[in-house]
Design a protein around this motif. Sequence first.
Motif, PDB file in Angstrom:
ATOM      1  N   ARG A  30       0.839  -1.199   0.000  1.00  0.00           N
ATOM      2  CA  ARG A  30       0.000   0.000   0.000  1.00  0.00           C
ATOM      3  C   ARG A  30       0.866   1.237   0.000  1.00  0.00           C
ATOM      4  N   PHE A  31       0.421   2.262  -0.705  1.00  0.00           N
ATOM      5  CA  PHE A  31       1.009   3.589  -0.583  1.00  0.00           C
ATOM      6  C   PHE A  31      -0.100   4.494  -0.106  1.00  0.00           C
ATOM      7  N   PRO A  32       0.254   5.648   0.470  1.00  0.00           N
ATOM      8  CA  PRO A  32      -0.805   6.556   0.913  1.00  0.00           C
ATOM      9  C   PRO A  32      -1.837   6.785  -0.201  1.00  0.00           C
ATOM     10  N   GLY A  33      -3.055   6.355   0.036  1.00  0.00           N
ATOM     11  CA  GLY A  33      -4.108   6.600  -0.946  1.00  0.00           C
ATOM     12  C   GLY A  33      -4.274   5.549  -2.031  1.00  0.00           C
ATOM     13  N   VAL A  34      -3.363   4.585  -2.125  1.00  0.00           N
ATOM     14  CA  VAL A  34      -3.527   3.533  -3.138  1.00  0.00           C
ATOM     15  C   VAL A  34      -3.078   2.173  -2.622  1.00  0.00           C
ATOM     16  N   ILE A  35      -3.717   1.135  -3.155  1.00  0.00           N
ATOM     17  CA  ILE A  35      -3.187  -0.210  -2.937  1.00  0.00           C
ATOM     18  C   ILE A  35      -2.512  -0.592  -4.239  1.00  0.00           C
ATOM     19  N   ALA A  36      -1.191  -0.576  -4.236  1.00  0.00           N
ATOM     20  CA  ALA A  36      -0.461  -0.822  -5.477  1.00  0.00           C
ATOM     21  C   ALA A  36      -0.490  -2.300  -5.827  1.00  0.00           C
ATOM     22  N   LEU A  37      -0.361  -3.142  -4.805  1.00  0.00           N
ATOM     23  CA  LEU A  37      -0.438  -4.584  -5.023  1.00  0.00           C
ATOM     24  C   LEU A  37      -1.352  -5.184  -3.975  1.00  0.00           C
ATOM     25  N   GLU A  55      -2.056  -2.300 -17.554  1.00  0.00           N
ATOM     26  CA  GLU A  55      -2.200  -0.889 -17.890  1.00  0.00           C
ATOM     27  C   GLU A  55      -1.353  -0.023 -16.966  1.00  0.00           C
ATOM     28  N   ASN A  56      -1.280   1.274 -17.281  1.00  0.00           N
ATOM     29  CA  ASN A  56      -0.483   2.193 -16.474  1.00  0.00           C
ATOM     30  C   ASN A  56      -1.005   2.229 -15.048  1.00  0.00           C
ATOM     31  N   GLY A  57      -0.088   2.031 -14.109  1.00  0.00           N
ATOM     32  CA  GLY A  57      -0.475   2.069 -12.710  1.00  0.00           C
ATOM     33  C   GLY A  57      -0.992   0.744 -12.193  1.00  0.00           C
ATOM     34  N   ALA A  58      -0.813  -0.321 -12.978  1.00  0.00           N
ATOM     35  CA  ALA A  58      -1.331  -1.631 -12.570  1.00  0.00           C
ATOM     36  C   ALA A  58      -0.540  -2.218 -11.404  1.00  0.00           C
ATOM     37  N   GLY A  59       0.714  -1.802 -11.271  1.00  0.00           N
ATOM     38  CA  GLY A  59       1.526  -2.320 -10.170  1.00  0.00           C
ATOM     39  C   GLY A  59       2.755  -3.098 -10.613  1.00  0.00           C
ATOM     40  N   LYS A  60       3.060  -3.048 -11.895  1.00  0.00           N
ATOM     41  CA  LYS A  60       4.192  -3.821 -12.431  1.00  0.00           C
ATOM     42  C   LYS A  60       5.519  -3.387 -11.814  1.00  0.00           C
ATOM     43  N   SER A  61       5.768  -2.077 -11.858  1.00  0.00           N
ATOM     44  CA  SER A  61       7.046  -1.591 -11.325  1.00  0.00           C
ATOM     45  C   SER A  61       7.148  -1.867  -9.840  1.00  0.00           C
ATOM     46  N   THR A  62       6.050  -1.683  -9.130  1.00  0.00           N
ATOM     47  CA  THR A  62       6.052  -1.939  -7.700  1.00  0.00           C
ATOM     48  C   THR A  62       6.440  -3.387  -7.416  1.00  0.00           C
ATOM     49  N   ILE A 403      -5.649  10.015 -15.042  1.00  0.00           N
ATOM     50  CA  ILE A 403      -4.351   9.992 -14.369  1.00  0.00           C
ATOM     51  C   ILE A 403      -4.558   9.410 -12.981  1.00  0.00           C
ATOM     52  N   LYS A 404      -3.834   8.320 -12.688  1.00  0.00           N
ATOM     53  CA  LYS A 404      -4.010   7.682 -11.380  1.00  0.00           C
ATOM     54  C   LYS A 404      -3.136   8.385 -10.357  1.00  0.00           C
ATOM     55  N   THR A 405      -3.771   9.146  -9.496  1.00  0.00           N
ATOM     56  CA  THR A 405      -3.023   9.850  -8.451  1.00  0.00           C
ATOM     57  C   THR A 405      -3.947  10.081  -7.269  1.00  0.00           C
ATOM     58  N   LYS A 413       6.764  12.165  -8.557  1.00  0.00           N
ATOM     59  CA  LYS A 413       7.591  10.954  -8.415  1.00  0.00           C
ATOM     60  C   LYS A 413       6.826   9.778  -7.822  1.00  0.00           C
ATOM     61  N   PHE A 414       5.697  10.045  -7.200  1.00  0.00           N
ATOM     62  CA  PHE A 414       4.914   8.948  -6.651  1.00  0.00           C
ATOM     63  C   PHE A 414       3.962   8.332  -7.677  1.00  0.00           C
ATOM     64  N   LEU A 415       3.931   8.870  -8.878  1.00  0.00           N
ATOM     65  CA  LEU A 415       3.055   8.285  -9.902  1.00  0.00           C
ATOM     66  C   LEU A 415       3.800   7.192 -10.655  1.00  0.00           C
ATOM     67  N   SER A 416       3.031   6.324 -11.299  1.00  0.00           N
ATOM     68  CA  SER A 416       3.669   5.297 -12.127  1.00  0.00           C
ATOM     69  C   SER A 416       4.196   5.955 -13.388  1.00  0.00           C
ATOM     70  N   GLY A 417       5.147   5.271 -14.058  1.00  0.00           N
ATOM     71  CA  GLY A 417       5.794   5.839 -15.243  1.00  0.00           C
ATOM     72  C   GLY A 417       4.799   6.371 -16.268  1.00  0.00           C
ATOM     73  N   GLY A 418       3.794   5.580 -16.567  1.00  0.00           N
ATOM     74  CA  GLY A 418       2.817   5.984 -17.568  1.00  0.00           C
ATOM     75  C   GLY A 418       1.980   7.166 -17.111  1.00  0.00           C
TER      76      GLY A 418
HETATM   77  N1  LIG Z   1       6.667   5.458  -4.099  1.00  0.00           N
HETATM   78  C1  LIG Z   1       5.343   5.530  -4.265  1.00  0.00           C
HETATM   79  N2  LIG Z   1       4.586   6.316  -3.467  1.00  0.00           N
HETATM   80  C2  LIG Z   1       3.259   6.383  -3.626  1.00  0.00           C
HETATM   81  N3  LIG Z   1       2.577   5.732  -4.565  1.00  0.00           N
HETATM   82  C3  LIG Z   1       3.269   4.951  -5.405  1.00  0.00           C
HETATM   83  C4  LIG Z   1       4.680   4.815  -5.307  1.00  0.00           C
HETATM   84  N4  LIG Z   1       5.103   3.971  -6.282  1.00  0.00           N
HETATM   85  C5  LIG Z   1       3.995   3.599  -6.951  1.00  0.00           C
HETATM   86  N5  LIG Z   1       2.891   4.170  -6.432  1.00  0.00           N
HETATM   87  C6  LIG Z   1       1.511   3.970  -6.890  1.00  0.00           C
HETATM   88  O1  LIG Z   1       1.295   2.597  -7.038  1.00  0.00           O
HETATM   89  C7  LIG Z   1       0.523   2.294  -8.201  1.00  0.00           C
HETATM   90  C8  LIG Z   1       1.266   1.321  -9.072  1.00  0.00           C
HETATM   91  O2  LIG Z   1       2.419   1.923  -9.599  1.00  0.00           O
HETATM   92  P1  LIG Z   1       3.466   1.159 -10.521  1.00  0.00           P
HETATM   93  O3  LIG Z   1       4.578   2.121 -10.740  1.00  0.00           O
HETATM   94  O4  LIG Z   1       3.777  -0.140  -9.952  1.00  0.00           O
HETATM   95  O5  LIG Z   1       2.649   0.991 -11.872  1.00  0.00           O
HETATM   96  P2  LIG Z   1       3.102   0.334 -13.240  1.00  0.00           P
HETATM   97  O6  LIG Z   1       2.294  -0.875 -13.463  1.00  0.00           O
HETATM   98  O7  LIG Z   1       4.575   0.186 -13.290  1.00  0.00           O
HETATM   99  O8  LIG Z   1       2.593   1.438 -14.283  1.00  0.00           O
HETATM  100  P3  LIG Z   1       3.301   2.077 -15.579  1.00  0.00           P
HETATM  101  O9  LIG Z   1       2.954   1.207 -16.716  1.00  0.00           O
HETATM  102  O10 LIG Z   1       2.611   3.389 -15.714  1.00  0.00           O
HETATM  103  O11 LIG Z   1       4.757   2.192 -15.316  1.00  0.00           O
HETATM  104  C9  LIG Z   1       0.284   3.644  -8.871  1.00  0.00           C
HETATM  105  O12 LIG Z   1      -1.018   4.062  -8.563  1.00  0.00           O
HETATM  106  C10 LIG Z   1       1.287   4.568  -8.257  1.00  0.00           C
HETATM  107  O13 LIG Z   1       0.783   5.874  -8.179  1.00  0.00           O
END
Ligand SMILES: Nc1ncnc2c1ncn2[C@@H]1O[C@H](COP(=O)(O)OP(=O)(O)OP(=O)(O)O)[C@@H](O)[C@H]1O
Lengths: 513, 353
Positions: A30-37, A55-62, A403-405, A413-418
């Motif tokens: 979890r991040f403040p305001g979102v459940i990333a995974l 899709e963008n913000g799905a949680g891949k990078s996390t 925009i997922k925020t 910097k807290f947003l996903s790349g996309g």
């Molecule tokens: N350090 C962080 N602080 C707060 N929220 C975060 C942080 N890292 C990621 N998130 C949130 O977690 C969610 C998932 O982000 P993640 O970067 O894993 O997406 P992604 O699947 O890699 O997307 P993309 O294809 O856009 O790169 C997003 O809603 C993002 O805003």
Amino acid sequence: MATQAESSKSFFSSPSTETPIIKLEGITKRFPGVIALDNINLEIHRGKVHALLGENGAGKSTLVKILYGIYTPDGGRIYIDGRPVKIAGPMDAIRLGIVMVSQSPVIIDRLTVEENIVLGLEKLNMFAPIRRIREKINEVSKTVGVKIDPSTEVWKLSYTQKQLVEIVRGLLLGARVLLLDEAITYLPLEEKKKFYKFIRQFADEGGTVILITHKIPEAMDVADLITVLRRGRVVGTVPVKGTSIEEIRKMMFGEKSSEITYERLPLGSPSETILEINDLWVRGDFGDYAVKGANLKVRRGEVVGIAGVAGNGQKELIQAVMRLRPVEKGKIIYDNIDITNKTTHYLRLNGVGYIPDLPAKYGVSIENNILENIAIIPTFSKEIINWKHIKSLAYKLIREFEIKTPSPETPVKFLSGGNIMKVLVSRELTAATKLLVAYNPTRALDEATAIRVRKIIKSKVINENVAALIASEDLDEIFQISDTIVVMNSGKIVGVFPADKAKREEVEHLMVM
Amino acid sequence: MVIVRRVKPLPYWIVPVLALVVGLLISMIILYVMSGGVITPYDILLSIYYGFTNVGLLAKTFALLVIVGIGLLVSFKGAIWNIGGEGQFYMGVMLAAWVALFSGFAFNGFIAKTMMILMALLAGGFWALLAALPRAYLNIDEVPVTLMMNYIAYYIVNYITIGEWREKQYGYYRTVTIPESTMFQVIDGTTITLELLILMITIFILVWLMFKYTSLGLRIKVLSSNPNLLRSSGISVQLTILMALLLSGMIIGMAGAAYLGSVSHNISYPVEEKTPGYGYTGILVAWLSMLELIAVPIAAYIIGALHTAGINIQIMGVGGAAVVNVFIGSILLTYAVLITISEYKIKIIVKKR
Ligand SMILES: Nc1ncnc2c1ncn2[C@@H]1O[C@H](COP(=O)(O)OP(=O)(O)OP(=O)(O)O)[C@@H](O)[C@H]1O
Ligand SMILES: [Mg+2]
């Protein structure tokens, strides 16, 4: 006992009998305001290229950042080779044989390639003789087909070469698992293919790769398995053989997947010329001419798409138009005024929007929040910032571009790349009341969003009589969005085609000629 | 040696707090050893306690440190490292002294004081500009330039203090005292003056407004976080650098006028020894505030109290003028070390030929 038998059975219920190299059990972050995974269960097997899509913000990078120890999960367990592990930092990950390569190289510019690699090894108290390092660099660069001199300083390398160094370093660190988070996204197409060949070979020799990309066809080409994430959950894992691109899209986007199309968007109705480039000569970063006498016209109500292999002067041309690079010779006329001696500021105040390549580097400031990233553009703020106005604009963009925020006050910097890219694209589309200048405007966006962005650009062009000059390395994009297709090769314009008459083979031929 | 950025930085308030604690411990050891056991940690704690609680005594130092701290913060926010506070401060002192002594405005206190502040603002701004121009247009590092400009400022002020401006009556190495009418008005029971207080509050509010509501404030912030974005936005990076340093110098110059009007009332030779050193101490204030405007008064209060404590220890008869500097130096050093190891990791590698 029955219960025990049952639980052990469920433990071994995976389709493969061998122990997975990585197993995730109930991983939650979890991040403040979102459940990333949200309760992720996943098995990764040895010798496989495992693509991670969503899709963008799905949680891949996390997810991969958790495997690399950058984030610690809030819940769940990680097993490596069947043993539970705690990955508290990249050091732990590397010791377990897991190495990540991301979009932006993290090697040190001032040092040579060798020194960078030695440094990486020393961190782990590992030492390799220089001879072995050189051998490995040569071996990998041969497989990939990109030359690197181990004794050059890193700042002299191209982006592709830097990414290669990252991978070599990973291999010398003894990587058994490579995590590639859009590491290949920004490479020129040709080099991309070579990297994929290398990845395949690495897996065939027993290595494991987790690959994140937004290009489904690329994933289907190189991967063995595809796992789709959506809103922090696993939608499913499918073997590439026996699935189809449509099925994957459905898993990724659900209903929205039906909107995905690569058909050419409706043509605009061009009117008067707004941008004219005459015999333009521009130098590249190393002093040689990158643009050599280009001529180009963009009319209102028209998208001019510049096709070309990366590094043929498109970037320099775009930067010269934006007045971010000096013009050595020739003229640029915008809206009937010679702008060769004008500034970027002038363009900003006169209806030009600009989407640069590498959004996090040139397009946004990731330390600042979304509002500030909008307010900084002179188009939106005079001396005194009207935050109320900026805020309502931000809300509008967040809604329109999904925009997922957590909020408009969230640092980018807290947003996903996309989603970072969406902030940039949506802002610049708003700024472009007369002309949009863009370089790879949809890279890092997921497929559905990329297509939506193209549709939005096109409808702006048609309905608001805006002009667009778009350079892209993605030919699908060029063919989908353009009214006029221009081919650039070695700094020259080598072909101009009306979109309805352009043939793909011909354009491709001119690109590599 | 190379420095690598940490992947996970530490929580950011840890550094200033730790720097204070560790810095003070180091100071205690240094002072104990240097004084041959005369200054005990107990004495130091006692004088620190006294420093913190004696608000009236602290007030002038506090206010001056707030102003200088804010001035430095303006440039630091843009990652422009103005180390030239001392020089800008003394150019302010000098021009304010000129107004008070020689301009002929002294007949009217209000006009004279306004002119003192205004001229000090221009002088401080001008002094900063001399470093800002090469920084903006030739990309010459502002740190050594602003630092050297401090010494140039000292020597100019020295030169004029024992030359043209030297008081003739007793032949001391100083200027005459500024006229009564140009002295700032002390608030009863404190060391602070009314004008200084108003100046501090005004500057605080203006800078707060600048960072909150103006494009310039936002540009300075983005200058440090991503100058490339400024370029793509069509904003001149050079001009932003120039403005950050100019404003910084102007604010610090005004502190100089307030110092002359409230505290020193003359300029004594040699200034490099007589200076209260606010231009340097202010750096510590700005850093301890973690570049948050709201925290500047807190940092200034702490540093001001330590300043007073240092003077107390000095008055106890041990240690030279350097006691204050031992505190400030230890804390600043600890801070610098901590910030480095909190954000970066340092690696030493041997270059192999
Ligand atoms: N350090 C962080 N602080 C707060 N929220 C975060 C942080 N890292 C990621 N998130 C949130 O977690 C969610 C998932 O982000 P993640 O970067 O894993 O997406 P992604 O699947 O890699 O997307 P993309 O294809 O856009 O790169 C997003 O809603 C993002 O805003
Ligand atoms: Mg991502």
